[in-house]
Design a protein around this motif. Structure first.
Motif, PDB file in Angstrom:
ATOM      1  N   GLU A 151       0.921  -0.864  -0.021  1.00 40.77           N
ATOM      2  CA  GLU A 151      -0.017   0.034   0.180  1.00 40.77           C
ATOM      3  C   GLU A 151       1.055   1.565   0.301  1.00 40.77           C
ATOM      4  O   GLU A 151       0.938   2.469  -0.684  1.00 40.77           O
ATOM      5  CB  GLU A 151      -0.957  -0.096   1.113  1.00 40.77           C
ATOM      6  N   GLU A 184       4.257   1.583  -1.253  1.00 43.68           N
ATOM      7  CA  GLU A 184       4.443   1.985  -2.076  1.00 43.68           C
ATOM      8  C   GLU A 184       3.840   1.676  -3.234  1.00 43.68           C
ATOM      9  O   GLU A 184       4.414   3.083  -4.279  1.00 43.68           O
ATOM     10  CB  GLU A 184       5.083   0.272  -2.832  1.00 43.68           C
ATOM     11  N   LEU A 185       2.671   2.018  -2.911  1.00 46.12           N
ATOM     12  CA  LEU A 185       1.708   2.458  -4.260  1.00 46.12           C
ATOM     13  C   LEU A 185       1.027   3.459  -4.651  1.00 46.12           C
ATOM     14  O   LEU A 185       0.802   4.256  -4.711  1.00 46.12           O
ATOM     15  CB  LEU A 185       0.142   1.533  -3.986  1.00 46.12           C
ATOM     16  N   GLU A 228       3.064   5.763  -3.010  1.00 47.40           N
ATOM     17  CA  GLU A 228       4.779   6.459  -3.337  1.00 47.40           C
ATOM     18  C   GLU A 228       4.685   6.834  -5.301  1.00 47.40           C
ATOM     19  O   GLU A 228       4.829   7.845  -5.386  1.00 47.40           O
ATOM     20  CB  GLU A 228       6.081   6.211  -2.323  1.00 47.40           C
ATOM     21  N   ALA A 229       4.103   6.047  -5.585  1.00 49.51           N
ATOM     22  CA  ALA A 229       3.972   5.909  -7.547  1.00 49.51           C
ATOM     23  C   ALA A 229       2.689   6.594  -7.562  1.00 49.51           C
ATOM     24  O   ALA A 229       3.288   7.280  -8.708  1.00 49.51           O
ATOM     25  CB  ALA A 229       3.361   4.071  -7.317  1.00 49.51           C
ATOM     26  N   GLU A 230       2.015   6.714  -6.847  1.00 51.42           N
ATOM     27  CA  GLU A 230       0.606   7.658  -7.186  1.00 51.42           C
ATOM     28  C   GLU A 230       0.852   9.141  -7.157  1.00 51.42           C
ATOM     29  O   GLU A 230       0.900   9.637  -7.940  1.00 51.42           O
ATOM     30  CB  GLU A 230      -0.604   7.324  -6.850  1.00 51.42           C
ATOM     31  N   GLU A 270       4.478  10.835  -7.049  1.00 52.71           N
ATOM     32  CA  GLU A 270       5.233  10.720  -8.149  1.00 52.71           C
ATOM     33  C   GLU A 270       4.614  11.380  -9.589  1.00 52.71           C
ATOM     34  O   GLU A 270       4.932  11.635 -10.454  1.00 52.71           O
ATOM     35  CB  GLU A 270       6.625   9.379  -8.443  1.00 52.71           C
ATOM     36  N   ALA A 271       3.785  10.523  -9.578  1.00 56.43           N
ATOM     37  CA  ALA A 271       3.401  10.392 -11.036  1.00 56.43           C
ATOM     38  C   ALA A 271       2.189  11.770 -10.851  1.00 56.43           C
ATOM     39  O   ALA A 271       0.722  11.739 -11.759  1.00 56.43           O
ATOM     40  CB  ALA A 271       1.511   9.366 -11.708  1.00 56.43           C
TER      41      ALA A 271
END
Length: 230
Positions: free
Chosen positions: A186, A188-189, A191-193, A195-196
């Protein structure tokens, strides 16, 4: 180690046209070299050669019979058609019984790792030196019960008797990682969101007071259809 016998034929036609005619005849263009001898151009029976590799592995020992003379050889390089995967050309290396040679041997993994452990394969083959007539088809690695951090290096492999490891002994063959937790996934997700540039919608739970007011509210049309005749 099995010994596969192939009856070769001398090859006098060269170039693409000659190679195509050789293949149409059910044979594979090949060269045989080693021990200081001149390179010999020959052709091999395609079906028998494919069977030798299928049953004996990439390091299958071949007995090449040419004009009644037998020579031991190993396959050093094979060219394949990228679409049909048919053998197009073969390089063969002359060897002698008792002679040591260096080859790449595939690694075969057996067993299942421990719970919540993920194997991370780094090497599919390792280089060893061994008797040319006693080369293994593969080296087996048992990963049963391995947990995070219990990595396997090249030096940990069990080699056939008489074989010497050429690959660096400290080279990582298989590493083992711990399976990520739901919280880690969760995070990691998220963090990726971030960054996007994706913003999550905030989901708020209704308060006890709001729920209570809603439960006791009378619908706006509650007075209609009461069944009382005017």
């Amino acid at each position: 180690m099995a010994d596969f016998r192939l009856v070769a034929e001398s090859r006098t036609e060269f170039g693409k046209g000659g190679a195509r005619r050789t293949r149409r005849a059910g044979r594979i263009p090949a060269v045989l070299y080693g021990h200081g001898q001149d390179v010999v151009h020959l052709s091999l029976p395609a079906r028998e050669f494919a069977a030798a590799l299928r049953n004996g592995g990439a390091n299958a020992l071949l007995t090449v019979v040419l004009d009644g003379k037998e020579e031991l050889a190993l396959t050093k390089a094979v060219q394949r058609d990228p679409l049909t995967r048919q053998h197009e050309h073969v390089d063969l290396l002359l060897v002698r019984r008792g002679e040591r040679t260096t080859v790449e041997v595939p690694i075969v993994v057996v067993g299942e790792p421990g719970i919540d452990s993920i194997p991370n394969h780094q090497l599919n083959t390792v280089a060893i030196e061994a008797d040319a007539t006693k080369l293994p088809e593969a080296i087996e690695v048992d990963i049963t019960g391995r947990t995070a951090g219990q990595n396997i290096a090249a030096g940990d492999l069990v080699l056939p008797s008489g074989a010497t490891l050429i690959t660096d002994a400290e080279a990582l063959v298989i590493g083992f990682l711990g399976a990520p937790t739901a919280e880690a996934l969760e995070a990691e997700l998220a963090e990726a969101e971030a960054e996007a540039g994706i913003e999550r919608e905030e989901h708020t739970e209704p308060t006890e007071e709001a729920t209570s007011e809603t439960d006791g509210a009378v619908p706006a049309d509650a007075g209609e259809n009461t069944g009382v005749q005017p």
